[in-house]
Motif scaffolding. Structure first.
Motif, short mmCIF file in Angstrom:
data_model
loop_
_atom_site.label_atom_id
_atom_site.label_comp_id
_atom_site.label_asym_id
_atom_site.label_seq_id
_atom_site.Cartn_x
_atom_site.Cartn_y
_atom_site.Cartn_z
N PHE A 195 50.02 38.83 46.23
CA PHE A 195 48.64 38.68 45.71
C PHE A 195 48.77 37.30 44.87
CE2 PHE A 195 47.54 42.96 46.29
CZ PHE A 195 46.35 43.04 45.95
N LEU A 196 49.62 36.79 44.24
CA LEU A 196 49.48 35.62 43.31
C LEU A 196 49.57 34.27 44.31
CD1 LEU A 196 50.34 34.43 40.54
CD2 LEU A 196 52.76 34.62 41.21
N GLY A 245 45.95 34.01 45.85
CA GLY A 245 45.11 33.69 44.69
C GLY A 245 45.31 32.08 44.27
N VAL A 258 41.83 29.49 45.08
CA VAL A 258 41.36 28.96 43.78
C VAL A 258 41.43 27.39 43.91
CG1 VAL A 258 41.28 28.55 41.44
CG2 VAL A 258 41.29 31.20 42.54
N SER A 300 53.28 26.11 44.62
CA SER A 300 52.01 26.56 43.85
C SER A 300 51.89 26.06 42.17
CB SER A 300 52.57 28.15 43.57
OG SER A 300 52.67 28.85 44.61
N SER A 313 37.90 31.13 38.59
CA SER A 313 37.87 32.38 39.19
C SER A 313 36.71 33.22 39.06
CB SER A 313 39.29 33.25 38.87
OG SER A 313 40.36 32.71 39.24
N VAL A 318 35.51 39.10 44.49
CA VAL A 318 36.60 38.22 44.83
C VAL A 318 37.16 37.52 43.41
CG1 VAL A 318 37.10 36.09 45.99
CG2 VAL A 318 35.27 37.39 46.81
N ALA A 319 36.38 37.55 42.43
CA ALA A 319 37.04 37.04 41.20
C ALA A 319 38.14 38.04 40.68
CB ALA A 319 35.93 36.75 40.01
N PHE A 323 39.88 39.93 42.47
CA PHE A 323 41.11 39.78 43.17
C PHE A 323 42.01 38.70 42.64
CE2 PHE A 323 43.48 37.69 46.73
CZ PHE A 323 44.02 39.11 47.32
N PHE A 324 41.38 37.52 42.33
CA PHE A 324 42.15 36.36 41.75
C PHE A 324 42.66 36.59 40.23
CE2 PHE A 324 39.38 33.80 44.84
CZ PHE A 324 40.27 33.92 45.98
N LEU A 325 41.86 37.41 39.63
CA LEU A 325 42.26 37.55 38.29
C LEU A 325 43.41 38.86 38.39
CD1 LEU A 325 38.92 37.36 36.16
CD2 LEU A 325 41.01 35.70 36.37
N ALA A 330 45.67 38.59 40.59
CA ALA A 330 46.53 37.69 40.91
C ALA A 330 47.32 37.53 39.55
CB ALA A 330 46.28 36.35 41.96
#
Length: 474
Positions: free
Chosen positions: A182-183, A186, A190, A268, A298, A306-307, A309-311, A313
């Protein structure tokens, strides 16, 4: 919708954490996972542990404030951890020891000071990082819901403490694999979206101040030296990576898992710093809290789902790093202080497992006080480096320069760590001294180095001092 998706992600982590905890049968599994981890697993657990919520929030803030010079802070740790794996990985693994203090004592002979002082110092450093994860969780929840950051601290603590207490390193590593995936996704997506929003990489860089394009940048040489000592060289004693080396199924798997995990970590970290630079270009008037750059974009650049998902992460980074630091602190304090010194190795592995779970709970709850007293994520990073510095040179001696324990008397090693810790804290808490050398890391390192050097000069000429004599006397 954002919060619902994030909650689903958290529930999935908890299920995986408690499911994998079934494999934990005794203290050996709790601390080292039965030494069965392969390269792929080690890559993800190394990456997930390295990029915590503090990094997800702090690295964009550094890029925002310092431009390309922030890469000194960001890349120092991956470079040093790779060096650690290459230089001492095989020795640590082949000795089949559990902690860094085990390594030191195997060289210089069993000594309660050489066992306790490194473990306490390194644990304090990791607990500073753990507190940074608490703080980041509270800030993120406040951004999403307006709830008090203190509430976020408590919720975050309850989540990762629960499965870490039950499963130990096994639960930490299994959840790291999910969180690492996930990380990575993400951060990458982004980064691409923010770069496109800013008009492209070239447009963003051309819109930055001139000093942002320099690797010295606005921070100066002294601060950059502090970066390499604080976030770099002092991380040589960052125990989660030694612990993952020890958990590998072979020495080759351990070394390559750490190396490749650090490569992913470095890439990263650079992407996160570039997100911060893009934010500076797009917000010339300034942002209220630069540490909120990643969650801000995000939410603003993507649909709600989608946000989420990224949060998710971001919360993955919180959970993975926090659980890793918590388990590593438990291993150090539980093994070196409780088991080896207080109980003097009289507890069985099953009995020690119960003790370790209690210690994990106490440490996890107690660290909330640090997060409450020091809410700044970046400041907690600095404190972590201060605490990791005192055992640095003694560990380097035991691992690389004095493998037979014949060059430096034990008393000098203990004295160097005590004086280094006092000097580092003094320079960090007194403003007039802190301004001289950008904190306590540099003077702490110098103090330790001088004492060890004297030990090598005056102790090394004593031909009667050797590891064999220490064993006979001890």
């Amino acid at each position: 919708m954002i919060i619902t998706i994030m909650i689903c992600f958290i529930v999935a982590n908890l299920i995986l954490g408690f499911w994998s905890a079934r494999k934990t049968k005794d203290s050996s599994t709790y601390m080292l996972g039965d030494r069965k981890m392969g390269v792929g697993v080690l890559i993800f657990t190394t990456f997930a542990t390295s990029i915590g919520a503090g990094d997800m929030l702090g690295y964009p803030a550094l890029g925002y404030a310092e431009g390309w010079s922030s890469l000194h802070f960001i890349l120092a740790m991956p470079v040093v951890i790779i060096l650690m794996a290459v230089t001492v990985g095989k020795r640590f693994y082949d000795l089949k020891v559990t902690t860094i203090s085990d390594l030191v004592c195997s060289v210089y002979g069993e000594d309660k000071y050489l066992r306790v002082i490194p473990s306490i110092c390194i644990s304090l450093g990791m607990l500073s990082w753990l507190a940074a994860q608490y703080s980041a969780f509270g800030k993120t929840l406040h951004l999403l819901t307006g709830a008090s950051p203190i509430i976020g601290l408590l919720i975050g603590a309850a989540l990762f403490i629960s499965y870490t207490v039950v499963g130990g390193l096994v639960s930490v590593i299994f959840t790291d694999v999910l969180q690492g995936v996930f990380l990575a996704i993400g951060v990458l997506v982004v980064f691409i979206a923010v770069t496109v929003k800013g008009g492209g990489f070239v447009a963003i860089q051309s819109g930055l101040p001139d000093n942002y394009s320099s690797f010295l940048g606005p921070v100066g040489a002294i601060t950059i030296l502090m970066f390499w000592l604080n976030k770099g060289l002092s991380r040589f004693t960052n125990f989660p990576y030694w612990q993952r080396l020890g958990s590998a199924k072979s020495v080759k798997a351990g070394i390559w898992g750490i190396i490749l995990g650090m490569v992913v970590t470095g890439i990263s970290g650079v992407a996160l710093a570039l997100i911060g630079m893009a934010a500076f270009k797009m917000n010339p008037g300034g942002m209220g809290d630069p540490e909120m750059i990643f969650p801000h974009y995000s939410i603003s650049l993507f649909p709600k789902w989608v946000a989420g998902f990224f949060l998710g992460a971001l919360w993955a980074a919180i959970l993975s790093s926090a659980a890793g630091f918590l388990n590593s602190s438990t291993t150090l304090l539980g093994h070196d202080v409780w088991f080896k010194v207080i109980k003097k190795s009289k507890r069985s592995k099953v009995e020690l497992l119960k003790d370790l779970r209690i210690i994990t709970l106490v440490i996890g709850v107690g660290t909330l006080l640090i997060a409450w007293l020091i809410p700044s994520v970046l400041q907690l990073f600095i404190w972590a480096g201060d605490w990791l510095t005192p055992p640095l040179i003694p560990v380097l001696c035991a691992a690389i320069f004095d493998k037979k324990g014949e060059k430096i008397p034990k008393a000098y090693l203990s004295l160097s760590m005590i004086v280094s810790g006092i000097v580092g804290v003094t320079f960090e808490v007194i403003p007039s001294l802190k301004a001289l050398l950008s904190g306590g890391t540099i003077p702490a390192f110098i103090a330790s180095f001088i004492i060890i050097l004297f030990g090598a000069i005056f102790g090394g000429i004593n031909k009667n001092h050797s590891f064999k004599n220490d064993v006979k006397e001890g």
